[in-house]
Design a protein around this motif. Sequence first.
Motif, short mmCIF file in Angstrom:
data_model
loop_
_atom_site.label_atom_id
_atom_site.label_comp_id
_atom_site.label_asym_id
_atom_site.label_seq_id
_atom_site.Cartn_x
_atom_site.Cartn_y
_atom_site.Cartn_z
N ARG A 1 -6.18 1.05 13.66
CA ARG A 1 -5.07 0.29 13.19
C ARG A 1 -5.55 -0.82 12.64
O ARG A 1 -6.85 -1.40 12.94
N CYS A 2 -4.93 -1.31 11.60
CA CYS A 2 -5.42 -2.53 10.62
C CYS A 2 -4.31 -3.49 10.60
O CYS A 2 -3.05 -2.85 10.53
N VAL A 3 -4.67 -4.79 10.18
CA VAL A 3 -3.42 -5.90 9.98
C VAL A 3 -4.04 -6.76 8.90
O VAL A 3 -5.12 -7.07 9.05
N ALA A 4 -3.07 -6.90 7.97
CA ALA A 4 -3.64 -7.77 6.62
C ALA A 4 -2.64 -8.93 6.86
O ALA A 4 -1.37 -8.94 6.52
N PHE A 5 -3.23 -10.15 6.70
CA PHE A 5 -2.46 -11.43 6.51
C PHE A 5 -3.00 -12.16 5.13
O PHE A 5 -4.15 -12.53 5.23
N THR A 6 -2.05 -12.28 4.39
CA THR A 6 -2.54 -12.72 2.88
C THR A 6 -2.60 -14.20 2.77
O THR A 6 -3.19 -14.80 1.80
N SER A 7 -2.16 -14.91 3.55
CA SER A 7 -2.27 -16.32 3.74
C SER A 7 -3.32 -16.87 4.51
O SER A 7 -4.34 -15.96 4.79
N SER A 8 -3.56 -17.91 4.99
CA SER A 8 -4.50 -18.75 5.83
C SER A 8 -3.98 -19.20 7.05
O SER A 8 -2.64 -19.30 7.29
N VAL B 1 -3.37 -4.40 17.55
CA VAL B 1 -4.43 -3.72 16.71
C VAL B 1 -5.86 -3.36 17.36
O VAL B 1 -6.53 -2.59 17.07
N GLY B 2 -5.79 -3.72 18.56
CA GLY B 2 -7.17 -3.49 19.45
C GLY B 2 -6.84 -2.40 20.04
O GLY B 2 -5.92 -1.85 20.16
N LYS B 3 -8.03 -1.81 20.78
CA LYS B 3 -8.14 -0.26 21.40
C LYS B 3 -7.26 -0.56 22.70
O LYS B 3 -7.52 -1.48 23.63
N PRO B 4 -6.53 0.36 23.03
CA PRO B 4 -5.55 0.39 24.07
C PRO B 4 -6.53 0.66 25.48
O PRO B 4 -7.50 1.23 25.29
N ALA B 5 -6.25 -0.03 26.39
CA ALA B 5 -6.88 0.15 27.82
C ALA B 5 -6.76 1.74 28.32
O ALA B 5 -5.77 2.26 28.14
N GLN B 6 -8.04 1.88 28.80
CA GLN B 6 -8.19 3.52 29.38
C GLN B 6 -8.16 3.31 30.69
O GLN B 6 -8.64 2.46 31.44
N GLY B 7 -7.58 4.68 31.28
CA GLY B 7 -7.63 4.72 32.85
C GLY B 7 -9.23 4.91 33.00
O GLY B 7 -9.82 5.41 32.37
N LYS C 1 0.76 -1.19 0.03
CA LYS C 1 0.04 -0.06 0.03
C LYS C 1 0.90 1.01 -0.24
O LYS C 1 0.56 2.08 -0.50
N GLY C 2 2.03 1.19 0.63
CA GLY C 2 2.89 2.41 0.60
C GLY C 2 2.27 3.38 1.92
O GLY C 2 1.52 3.00 2.69
N GLY C 3 2.89 4.44 1.80
CA GLY C 3 2.79 5.51 2.98
C GLY C 3 3.25 5.08 4.37
O GLY C 3 4.27 4.52 4.53
N LEU C 4 2.38 5.01 5.26
CA LEU C 4 2.80 4.76 6.60
C LEU C 4 2.62 3.36 6.77
O LEU C 4 2.86 2.64 7.99
N ALA C 5 1.96 2.56 6.07
CA ALA C 5 1.75 1.00 6.15
C ALA C 5 3.22 0.35 6.08
O ALA C 5 4.07 0.64 5.27
N GLN C 6 3.41 -0.73 7.08
CA GLN C 6 4.57 -1.45 7.10
C GLN C 6 4.29 -2.88 6.66
O GLN C 6 3.29 -3.58 7.23
N THR C 7 5.23 -3.25 6.00
CA THR C 7 5.16 -4.52 5.37
C THR C 7 6.01 -5.42 6.33
O THR C 7 7.44 -5.55 6.11
N LEU C 8 5.71 -6.32 7.01
CA LEU C 8 6.46 -7.00 8.02
C LEU C 8 6.91 -8.21 7.66
O LEU C 8 8.30 -8.61 7.62
#
Length: 538
Positions: free
Chosen positions: A206-213, A239-245, A180-187
């Motif tokens: 935030r989002c995470v993409a895994f192209t295999s199964s 990717v989850g929402k951080p815990a809030q105080g 995708k480019g930009g700020l997306a990181q290919t791990l």
Amino acid sequence: QDLAGVLDYGWQAGESRWVHPFSEVGDKTAILNSIDQMQMGDMPEFGPPMLAAYNALVKCDASQKHVIMISDSDPGLPPLPLLMQYKEAGITCSCVAVFPHNPGDLQKMMTIAQTTGGRFYNVADPQQLPQIFIKEAQVVRRALIFEETFTPKLSFGLSEIVRGVEATPSLDGYVLTGPKGGLAQTLFVSHQDDPILAAGQAGLGRCVAFTSSIDSRWASKWLAWDGFEALWAQIVRWVGKPAQGSDCEITADIQGQEVTVQIETAENQGQIPTLSQVEAQVITPEVESRVLALTQSGPGQFQGRFQADRAGSYVVNLRYRKGSDGPLQLMQTPVTVPFAPEFRYLRDNRPLLEEVATISGGRILNLEDPQMNPFEKSGLKFPQTQLPIAPWLMGAWMAVFLLDVAVRRVAVDLVAIRRKVVGWLRPKARRAKPDEMLDQLKRTHAKMQEQFESRRADTRGRRYEGDLKKEAEMPTTPTVTAAEKPATKAEEIKPSAPKTSPASAAHIDQLLKAKRKAFGTDESREKKPSDPRQEKQT
């Protein structure tokens, strides 16, 4: 790697030739330069270039093989066995007809496209060609599902998701995607550098993409891997929402376009906890961040304001530290700015419209009436606007006043002006006539002047010469005798006139006569007797 080549029918060579050889695309610079140098000829038939393209494509190991052919539909059809070979090899051919000579020739290119499984385009506007080639280029792509055994490679190991992961087992397939480019990181990437695992920011989340199964179809070895659970736990945690105080409460009050944020800490066993390093941030609907300045309004209470320029959802982020050495904690709260109140009313205000029409002299238009004419002018009173004429009268008075002063104080020579105007309006031919007369008078005057000067010069050059043959005689005086009476005193003083000879006297008389005539002296005046007193004085 993508492969491409360009064929044309050479005008001079008389046969199909490779303008750009069938090779890797690269940065496309070589292909563009080859196309710029093309010199197209009139191709007699489609068979030779399609055969050359078939020989090149059938030898390469490509998942998709495609031919784009552009012509005026004039060449002849290729052999039918060649079209069947295209179909058996899985090579599609799309045909683009541009300005055909005969509409019946379009059937040739339609037959080629239908037999090989391609598309047919009849282009009437050349500006449509780029869009057609872009559409056809999308057909030339790899299969979206890649099923081969490979081992993913770690491409970015600084992310929290892959912390502690150094190597992974092999996978048996994946879905083909692109970075995708930009700020997306290919791990993780495949052996062909296609993305396998990527993460990035998506709006406020935030989002995470895994192209295999993650089942036994492609990831059977991953299911038996010891780090499988740890990796997916880190993915979900990141990717989850951080815990809030829960140490404070955030409220927002909306007044027009101004939003007031109130932060108040919760009491714990009757004591108000101390907050330090309190910072706030506002995320606008355009996903732009703004710093929210906070001021402490009381013990454990903070307040801040910001302008909501447009309607939408805003997010207020609060970061603080409990005490002086406690961990940093984060809290979020949404703030929704609604549309203006008038948007809530979904019905028209007919009484108000009728009042406006009555005051302004208009009328209510019924849109349901088919005979209604909104441009009907009957019954309407058009406004009248009165313009003051005082400025125009003052200007006219000033002009008349100046004209009166000019007439009384300024002497105007109308005759001279008339002569000047007549001189300007008179044609050049008529104005040149007096000049010719003046020149003629000047020439005549100069001519007479020259004649007069020549005569005067002749007169001055002459010298009077007497008669040399005559003997010169001395003038004689009469002899006085003693017997004569003595002369008076006047007679003694008066000299005696010299005696001349008759010839000399006649000559002198002629000269005197000529002199008198030249000076205009009256002869009778010369003959008057002289005054004795004048003679005596003389």
